[in-house]
Design a protein around this motif. Sequence first.
Motif, mmCIF file in Angstrom:
data_model
loop_
_atom_site.group_PDB
_atom_site.id
_atom_site.type_symbol
_atom_site.label_atom_id
_atom_site.label_comp_id
_atom_site.label_asym_id
_atom_site.label_seq_id
_atom_site.Cartn_x
_atom_site.Cartn_y
_atom_site.Cartn_z
ATOM 1 N N VAL A 204 20.587 -37.196 12.226
ATOM 2 C CA VAL A 204 19.335 -36.844 12.900
ATOM 3 C C VAL A 204 19.293 -35.346 13.170
ATOM 4 O O VAL A 204 20.303 -34.754 13.582
ATOM 5 N N THR A 205 18.146 -34.750 12.922
ATOM 6 C CA THR A 205 17.954 -33.325 13.218
ATOM 7 C C THR A 205 17.048 -33.195 14.437
ATOM 8 O O THR A 205 15.963 -33.784 14.486
ATOM 9 N N VAL A 206 17.515 -32.452 15.421
ATOM 10 C CA VAL A 206 16.734 -32.201 16.630
ATOM 11 C C VAL A 206 16.480 -30.703 16.738
ATOM 12 O O VAL A 206 17.431 -29.914 16.764
ATOM 13 N N THR A 207 15.207 -30.329 16.802
ATOM 14 C CA THR A 207 14.855 -28.911 16.887
ATOM 15 C C THR A 207 14.119 -28.630 18.189
ATOM 16 O O THR A 207 13.106 -29.281 18.494
ATOM 17 N N PHE A 208 14.644 -27.689 18.965
ATOM 18 C CA PHE A 208 13.978 -27.227 20.183
ATOM 19 C C PHE A 208 13.234 -25.937 19.841
ATOM 20 O O PHE A 208 13.843 -24.946 19.429
ATOM 21 N N GLY A 209 11.909 -25.959 20.001
ATOM 22 C CA GLY A 209 11.116 -24.787 19.678
ATOM 23 C C GLY A 209 11.126 -23.743 20.776
ATOM 24 O O GLY A 209 11.659 -23.965 21.868
ATOM 25 N N GLU A 210 10.557 -22.607 20.482
ATOM 26 C CA GLU A 210 10.462 -21.548 21.477
ATOM 27 C C GLU A 210 9.532 -21.971 22.615
ATOM 28 O O GLU A 210 8.564 -22.708 22.392
ATOM 29 N N PRO A 211 9.803 -21.519 23.847
ATOM 30 C CA PRO A 211 8.975 -21.904 24.990
ATOM 31 C C PRO A 211 7.509 -21.512 24.801
ATOM 32 O O PRO A 211 7.207 -20.419 24.316
ATOM 33 N N ILE A 212 6.644 -22.423 25.149
ATOM 34 C CA ILE A 212 5.205 -22.147 25.161
ATOM 35 C C ILE A 212 4.817 -21.815 26.600
ATOM 36 O O ILE A 212 4.936 -22.659 27.491
ATOM 37 N N LYS A 213 4.390 -20.584 26.820
ATOM 38 C CA LYS A 213 3.973 -20.164 28.161
ATOM 39 C C LYS A 213 2.449 -20.162 28.205
ATOM 40 O O LYS A 213 1.797 -19.350 27.543
ATOM 41 N N ILE A 214 1.924 -21.082 28.977
ATOM 42 C CA ILE A 214 0.478 -21.332 28.966
ATOM 43 C C ILE A 214 -0.328 -20.082 29.314
ATOM 44 O O ILE A 214 -1.378 -19.824 28.721
ATOM 45 N N LYS A 215 0.167 -19.286 30.240
ATOM 46 C CA LYS A 215 -0.567 -18.090 30.652
ATOM 47 C C LYS A 215 -0.759 -17.099 29.508
ATOM 48 O O LYS A 215 -1.690 -16.290 29.531
ATOM 49 N N GLU A 216 0.118 -17.165 28.532
ATOM 50 C CA GLU A 216 0.064 -16.209 27.423
ATOM 51 C C GLU A 216 -0.783 -16.708 26.246
ATOM 52 O O GLU A 216 -0.963 -15.987 25.269
ATOM 53 N N LEU A 217 -1.293 -17.930 26.342
ATOM 54 C CA LEU A 217 -2.063 -18.508 25.246
ATOM 55 C C LEU A 217 -3.509 -18.014 25.248
ATOM 56 O O LEU A 217 -4.038 -17.588 26.279
ATOM 57 N N GLU A 218 -4.137 -18.133 24.106
ATOM 58 C CA GLU A 218 -5.549 -17.804 24.006
ATOM 59 C C GLU A 218 -6.381 -18.910 24.646
ATOM 60 O O GLU A 218 -5.905 -20.028 24.846
ATOM 61 N N LYS A 219 -7.623 -18.603 24.956
ATOM 62 C CA LYS A 219 -8.489 -19.527 25.678
ATOM 63 C C LYS A 219 -8.616 -20.871 24.968
ATOM 64 O O LYS A 219 -8.532 -21.934 25.591
ATOM 65 N N GLU A 220 -8.810 -20.852 23.666
ATOM 66 C CA GLU A 220 -8.983 -22.088 22.897
ATOM 67 C C GLU A 220 -7.692 -22.900 22.870
ATOM 68 O O GLU A 220 -7.722 -24.131 22.899
ATOM 69 N N GLN A 221 -6.554 -22.223 22.828
ATOM 70 C CA GLN A 221 -5.270 -22.920 22.835
ATOM 71 C C GLN A 221 -5.021 -23.594 24.174
ATOM 72 O O GLN A 221 -4.492 -24.711 24.227
#
Length: 240
Positions: A204-221
Motif C-alpha cells: 500500500v502506498t500512502v501519500t501525505f500532501g502539502e498542508p492546505i491553508k484555507i486563508k491562502e486560497l483563492e476565493k473560488e477555492q
Amino acid sequence: MIRFILVASFVILFLIATILVQIIEYIIGKFNPNLRNKSSLAIIQWAFRVVLFLSGTKLTVIGKENIPDEPVLYVGNHRSFYDIVIGYSLVPNLTGFIAKKEMEKIPLLSHWMRLVNCLFLDRNNIKEGLKTILEGIEKVKQGISIWIFPEGTRNTGSELELMPFKEGSLKIAEKSGCPIIPVAMKGTADIFENQFPKIRKRHVTVTFGEPIKIKELEKEQKKFLGAYTQSIIEEMLKNS
C-alpha cells in the motif's frame, strides 16, 4: 483464510484482554485527559501495527514530513476498513477519526474508539451530523487532529476517481483555522474487500500532501473547498 483467522483472532483477543486496560484508561482520563489520550493512542497504534503485520501489509509512506506539529484535518480517500488501521498506525500526534454512527454499537471496540477521540457521525440526521462537526472543531481547538473521509462511504468504483466530497465535513478546518492535510491511499481495498473474506499480502502506498491553508486560497477555492481538496487527492493518486 489463514490471515483472516489470525487477524480476527488477534482483534477478538485484544478487545477481551484489554477490558481492564480500558477501565484504567478511563480512570486516568478523569485526572489527566492528556496522559490518557497519549497512552490510549500508543496502545491502539501498537495493536493496529500487529494487524498490519499479520495481514502481510507493506507500506510505502510519502510526504510524512508535510505533517506540521499542530492539529490538522486529515482528508483522505476511502476504499477499505484498513484505511483507519493504516491511518492510525502512521499519525504522529493525537488524532480522532470520524466514523459512521453504526460503529458506536460495537461492544468494546466503540469504547476504545472514544478513548482515542473518535467521533460518530449519523449520516441520516443533519442535526446530529452538525453536532458531530462542532465536536470535531472543539477537538482541534484542544490540540487533537481529526481524520475524515468526505466521500461519506467506501468507494467501490475506480481507485483514481473519487466520489464527490461532502463540503460540510471540511467545516472543521474552516471554523478552527487548522491546516488540511490531503491523504491518498492506494491499494487498501486489495488487502481485504476485493477478495472478501480472504486477506491478501499487499503493498500500500500512502501519500501525505502539502498542508492546505484555507486563508491562502483563492476565493473560488474557498467556496468549493471539498471539490478543491478532492482534485488534489485525485492527482496524488495518479502520481503515486
